[in-house]
Design an enzyme around this catalytic site. Structure first.
Site, PDB file in Angstrom:
ATOM      1  N   GLY A 146      18.045 -42.750  16.614  1.00  0.00           N
ATOM      2  CA  GLY A 146      19.467 -42.978  16.396  1.00  0.00           C
ATOM      3  C   GLY A 146      20.078 -43.835  17.481  1.00  0.00           C
ATOM      4  N   SER A 206      21.996 -44.922  20.639  1.00  0.00           N
ATOM      5  CA  SER A 206      22.112 -44.362  21.992  1.00  0.00           C
ATOM      6  C   SER A 206      21.006 -43.371  22.348  1.00  0.00           C
ATOM      7  CB  SER A 206      23.494 -43.716  22.202  1.00  0.00           C
ATOM      8  OG  SER A 206      24.515 -44.680  22.034  1.00  0.00           O
ATOM      9  N   GLY A 263      17.994 -44.363  23.409  1.00  0.00           N
ATOM     10  CA  GLY A 263      17.198 -44.942  24.485  1.00  0.00           C
ATOM     11  C   GLY A 263      16.130 -45.921  24.038  1.00  0.00           C
ATOM     12  N   LYS A 264      16.127 -46.295  22.766  1.00  0.00           N
ATOM     13  CA  LYS A 264      15.094 -47.183  22.228  1.00  0.00           C
ATOM     14  C   LYS A 264      15.044 -48.537  22.927  1.00  0.00           C
ATOM     15  CE  LYS A 264      16.899 -47.323  18.264  1.00  0.00           C
ATOM     16  NZ  LYS A 264      18.143 -46.750  18.775  1.00  0.00           N
ATOM     17  N   SER A 265      16.184 -49.157  23.119  1.00  0.00           N
ATOM     18  CA  SER A 265      16.204 -50.488  23.741  1.00  0.00           C
ATOM     19  C   SER A 265      15.676 -50.433  25.170  1.00  0.00           C
ATOM     20  CB  SER A 265      17.628 -51.066  23.746  1.00  0.00           C
ATOM     21  OG  SER A 265      18.089 -51.238  22.432  1.00  0.00           O
ATOM     22  N   ASP A 289      19.685 -54.324  16.493  1.00  0.00           N
ATOM     23  CA  ASP A 289      20.815 -54.907  17.238  1.00  0.00           C
ATOM     24  C   ASP A 289      20.690 -56.423  17.336  1.00  0.00           C
ATOM     25  OD1 ASP A 289      21.951 -52.404  17.578  1.00  0.00           O
ATOM     26  OD2 ASP A 289      21.277 -52.171  19.640  1.00  0.00           O
TER      27      ASP A 289
END
Length: 185
Positions: free
Chosen positions: A15, A17, A19-21, A41
């Site tokens: 989802g 926020s 922390g994927k990026s 994104d």
């Protein structure tokens, strides 16, 4: 790395926020070779007014939900076809994704990549922690993180999972890299 765990594409799904990026960027630093990172994104930023135009085909609901138009989905197919071509040509990719339709979206994405070897990593984060992170970022739609924290994992089948609720991004990236380096046989 074992050939069993030497993917051309690593998909990080979680989802907003979660922390994927940040995990994507950390993986670029620790995985062997050069990895390119792209994600939802990146795609949205390329849309008219960074996705904030009615022409972009994205409707951000008041409760944090997201509705996508048929035009958005058609352009999204073009985006993934291009990424698949890059992977087929030899580029290693890390995809930072929010697969809103869960397992159905996973199958749709998998089919667009054909025979490209993909590994699927679930990036989990407690809804209240994701919402707190979201509140600190001016580029987020309020309520989206809480709405997506659990729903994006519905029906998904992962090769590996990390949880950023109480673990650092670096630790999670090292967990993924360590798991990829294991010899399953």
């Amino acid at each position: 790395m074992s050939s069993e765990r030497n993917p051309q594409v690593i998909v990080l799904n979680g989802g907003s926020s979660s922390g994927k990026s940040s995990i994507s960027r950390a993986l670029q630093e620790i995985l062997p070779g050069l990895w390119l990172t792209f994600g939802v994104d990146t795609f949205i930023e390329a849309l008219p007014n960074g996705g904030d135009s009615p022409r972009a085909g994205i409707i951000y609901e008041r409760d944090g939900g997201v509705t996508l138009s048929a035009e958005y989905r058609a352009l999204e197919r073009c985006w993934y076809t291009g990424l698949s071509s890059m992977a087929t040509a030899g580029a290693h990719l890390i995809l930072d994704e929010v697969i809103l339709s869960g397992g159905a979206g996973q199958e749709r994405l998998r089919s667009m990549f054909g025979d490209v070897f993909m590994m699927w990593v679930g990036v989990r984060c407690a809804p209240e922690v994701a919402a707190s992170r979201e509140a600190q970022r001016p580029d987020r739609v309020e309520g989206m993180a809480r709405e997506q924290a659990l729903s994006v994992h519905n029906g998904m089948v992962y090769d590996f999972e990390v949880n950023t609720t109480n673990r650092s991004i670096n630790d999670c990236a090292h967990d993924v890299a360590g798991w990829l380096a294991l010899d399953p046989g």
